[in-house]
Design a protein around this motif. Sequence first.
Motif, PDB file in Angstrom:
ATOM      1  N   THR A   1     -10.284 -18.730  -2.274  1.00  0.00           N
ATOM      2  CA  THR A   1     -11.524 -20.358  -3.003  1.00  0.00           C
ATOM      3  C   THR A   1     -10.498 -20.308  -4.048  1.00  0.00           C
ATOM      4  OG1 THR A   1     -13.236 -18.362  -4.104  1.00  0.00           O
ATOM      5  CG2 THR A   1     -13.259 -19.180  -1.828  1.00  0.00           C
ATOM      6  N   VAL A   2     -10.496 -21.809  -4.806  1.00  0.00           N
ATOM      7  CA  VAL A   2     -10.110 -22.518  -5.582  1.00  0.00           C
ATOM      8  C   VAL A   2     -10.492 -21.424  -7.463  1.00  0.00           C
ATOM      9  CG1 VAL A   2     -11.442 -24.093  -6.524  1.00  0.00           C
ATOM     10  CG2 VAL A   2      -9.537 -24.366  -7.117  1.00  0.00           C
TER      11      VAL A   2
ATOM     12  N   THR B   1      -0.232 -18.088  -6.375  1.00  0.00           N
ATOM     13  CA  THR B   1      -0.381 -18.396  -6.813  1.00  0.00           C
ATOM     14  C   THR B   1      -2.077 -18.314  -8.123  1.00  0.00           C
ATOM     15  OG1 THR B   1      -0.612 -20.383  -7.140  1.00  0.00           O
ATOM     16  CG2 THR B   1       1.468 -20.047  -7.653  1.00  0.00           C
ATOM     17  N   LEU B   2      -1.534 -17.221  -9.042  1.00  0.00           N
ATOM     18  CA  LEU B   2      -3.544 -17.653  -9.364  1.00  0.00           C
ATOM     19  C   LEU B   2      -2.596 -17.408 -10.980  1.00  0.00           C
ATOM     20  CD1 LEU B   2      -2.539 -14.388  -6.872  1.00  0.00           C
ATOM     21  CD2 LEU B   2      -5.530 -14.394  -7.938  1.00  0.00           C
ATOM     22  N   GLY B   3      -4.173 -18.653 -11.580  1.00  0.00           N
ATOM     23  CA  GLY B   3      -3.622 -18.945 -12.840  1.00  0.00           C
ATOM     24  C   GLY B   3      -4.886 -18.005 -13.830  1.00  0.00           C
ATOM     25  N   ILE B   4      -4.308 -17.574 -14.818  1.00  0.00           N
ATOM     26  CA  ILE B   4      -5.196 -16.996 -16.078  1.00  0.00           C
ATOM     27  C   ILE B   4      -4.980 -17.684 -17.167  1.00  0.00           C
ATOM     28  CG2 ILE B   4      -5.475 -14.395 -15.196  1.00  0.00           C
ATOM     29  CD1 ILE B   4      -2.613 -13.816 -16.688  1.00  0.00           C
TER      30      ILE B   4
ATOM     31  N   LEU C   1      -2.102 -24.613  -9.168  1.00  0.00           N
ATOM     32  CA  LEU C   1      -2.530 -23.820  -8.662  1.00  0.00           C
ATOM     33  C   LEU C   1      -3.392 -22.905  -7.145  1.00  0.00           C
ATOM     34  CD1 LEU C   1      -3.450 -22.311 -12.638  1.00  0.00           C
ATOM     35  CD2 LEU C   1      -1.872 -21.327 -11.559  1.00  0.00           C
ATOM     36  N   THR C   2      -3.440 -21.820  -6.475  1.00  0.00           N
ATOM     37  CA  THR C   2      -3.557 -21.506  -5.071  1.00  0.00           C
ATOM     38  C   THR C   2      -5.372 -21.569  -5.330  1.00  0.00           C
ATOM     39  OG1 THR C   2      -1.650 -20.170  -4.454  1.00  0.00           O
ATOM     40  CG2 THR C   2      -3.697 -20.037  -3.311  1.00  0.00           C
ATOM     41  N   THR C   3      -5.360 -20.546  -6.966  1.00  0.00           N
ATOM     42  CA  THR C   3      -6.973 -20.147  -7.103  1.00  0.00           C
ATOM     43  C   THR C   3      -6.793 -19.852  -8.989  1.00  0.00           C
ATOM     44  OG1 THR C   3      -8.655 -18.737  -7.289  1.00  0.00           O
ATOM     45  CG2 THR C   3      -6.162 -17.884  -7.004  1.00  0.00           C
ATOM     46  N   VAL C   4      -8.231 -19.885  -9.104  1.00  0.00           N
ATOM     47  CA  VAL C   4      -8.159 -19.751 -10.679  1.00  0.00           C
ATOM     48  C   VAL C   4      -8.547 -18.220 -11.448  1.00  0.00           C
ATOM     49  CG1 VAL C   4      -8.794 -20.880 -13.366  1.00  0.00           C
ATOM     50  CG2 VAL C   4      -7.385 -22.037 -11.822  1.00  0.00           C
ATOM     51  N   VAL C   5      -8.510 -18.158 -11.760  1.00  0.00           N
ATOM     52  CA  VAL C   5      -9.482 -16.391 -12.184  1.00  0.00           C
ATOM     53  C   VAL C   5     -10.153 -16.342 -13.228  1.00  0.00           C
ATOM     54  CG1 VAL C   5      -8.901 -14.167 -13.047  1.00  0.00           C
ATOM     55  CG2 VAL C   5      -7.015 -15.050 -11.507  1.00  0.00           C
TER      56      VAL C   5
END
Length: 294
Positions: free
Chosen positions: A14-15, A195-198, A244-248
């Motif tokens: 999930t995004v 890619t996971l964005g923090i 990004l694949t997903t945002v944390v």
Amino acid sequence: METRTLGATGHESTVLTFGTIALKWLEQEGANQMVEHVLDYGVNHFDVAPMYGDAELKLGPKLRQYREDIFLGCKTQERGYEGARRKLALSLNRMGIETIDLYQVHGLEYEHELDEITADDGALSAFREAKDEGLVDHLGLTSHGDPALIKAAIERIDDLETVMFPLNPVVAAKDDAEHDYEGVLELAEEHDVGTLGIKAFAKGSWPPASERYEEDRPFANWYEPVSRPDEIRERFDFAAAQGLTTVVSSGDPKLVSMMLDAADRYDGMDEATQRSVVEAARHDDSPVPEQLHH
């Protein structure tokens, strides 16, 4: 909620990824309710770490109940083989599960650490052994630090499947190599690394302790987050629009529902709006790059 392929892992994440550090601040019943709430929105990617207090323990009951619905990322700050094996075993035991979907080297900050984890007796040797034993499915890396170091890791570690790093309008507005996380994103895509964005919701650093005591901060984040629903939605839309694949999600449980709502309503952000958001943040203070130990 939109899903995107997490690089070579092939998982449709999930995004929004649920950063389970939020569970640290809740009692067990509240933690259970929070996990149910996140799952109700369709979020299928969770991230946890032993350094998040007792989050692993509080996640455990619902994780075991919904194990097939949750792609679980975990991580270790250990750099050597023995420590990494030991921490992996502890995390599995604390959560009461048999396999971690994505195991990540956590908080890579210095070049010598990259040498350590890639050595014959380094953490990655332990990760690969655990993968062969079925304890880990995929390998990743996280960093709040130098973008050049993350890019070097992508180039050097052939079986790296994901990277987690900061990306938000504040760092995007800093036109220098020290904040070039967009370059990390481009290289990751080139290598089919998820890619996971923090720090997507980071507004800036907290005022120094001489101006505001840590216990007086209104949110349990080591940086000052945006907190209004419109701000959170704008920040989420910006981060998701970068590719990004997903945002944390960030750490304070009070913010989680607003982030879920933003992710659920995500419908892209046009380039003109992205440029406007970056310009608005151009003179803000960046909380990254920053050493991890907060």
